[in-house]
Scaffold this motif. Structure first.
Motif, short mmCIF file in Angstrom:
data_model
loop_
_atom_site.label_atom_id
_atom_site.label_comp_id
_atom_site.label_asym_id
_atom_site.label_seq_id
_atom_site.Cartn_x
_atom_site.Cartn_y
_atom_site.Cartn_z
N GLN A 1 3.15 9.64 7.43
CA GLN A 1 2.40 10.77 6.89
C GLN A 1 1.89 10.44 5.50
N ARG A 2 2.73 9.84 4.68
CA ARG A 2 2.32 9.50 3.32
C ARG A 2 1.19 8.47 3.33
N TYR B 1 -1.00 8.05 5.73
CA TYR B 1 -2.19 8.71 6.24
C TYR B 1 -2.87 9.53 5.14
N GLU B 2 -2.08 10.22 4.32
CA GLU B 2 -2.65 11.00 3.23
C GLU B 2 -3.36 10.10 2.23
N ARG B 3 -2.81 8.93 1.92
CA ARG B 3 -3.46 8.01 0.99
C ARG B 3 -4.77 7.49 1.56
N GLN B 4 -4.76 7.15 2.86
CA GLN B 4 -5.98 6.66 3.50
C GLN B 4 -7.06 7.74 3.54
N THR B 5 -6.66 8.96 3.84
CA THR B 5 -7.62 10.06 3.93
C THR B 5 -8.26 10.32 2.57
N LEU B 6 -7.46 10.36 1.53
CA LEU B 6 -8.00 10.61 0.20
C LEU B 6 -8.91 9.46 -0.23
#
Length: 80
Positions: free
Chosen positions: A61-62, A64-69
């Motif tokens: 999850q962490r 994925y959040e970095r990639q999305t941002l």
């Protein structure tokens, strides 16, 4: 979510039963029946298993959040 739904339903039924027993003047005490105890144990076990599963994938999850941002920053019109 299931544990919450069962807990709320049981709390409503327990409150209704305690009001009716208070009106009659009798009280059975706080003992639960066999199936209520089994259901509580099943709910607790499933909640523990869900927490274990969620914790085992938390690192994804962490990431994925970095990639999305990062991808949203690249898509901004003026370089963000």
């Amino acid at each position: 979510m299931v544990a919450i739904a069962y807990g709320v339903a049981r709390a409503a039924v327990t409150a209704a039963n305690s009001k009716s027993e208070a009106a009659k003047g009798t009280s059975k005490g706080a003992s639960k029946g066999f199936f209520a105890r089994v259901l509580d144990a099943m709910i607790a076990a499933r909640a523990r298993q869900a927490a274990i599963e969620l914790n085992s994938y938390r690192h994804l999850q962490r990431a994925y959040e970095r990639q999305t941002l990062a991808s949203k920053r690249d898509a901004l019109p003026f370089g963000g």
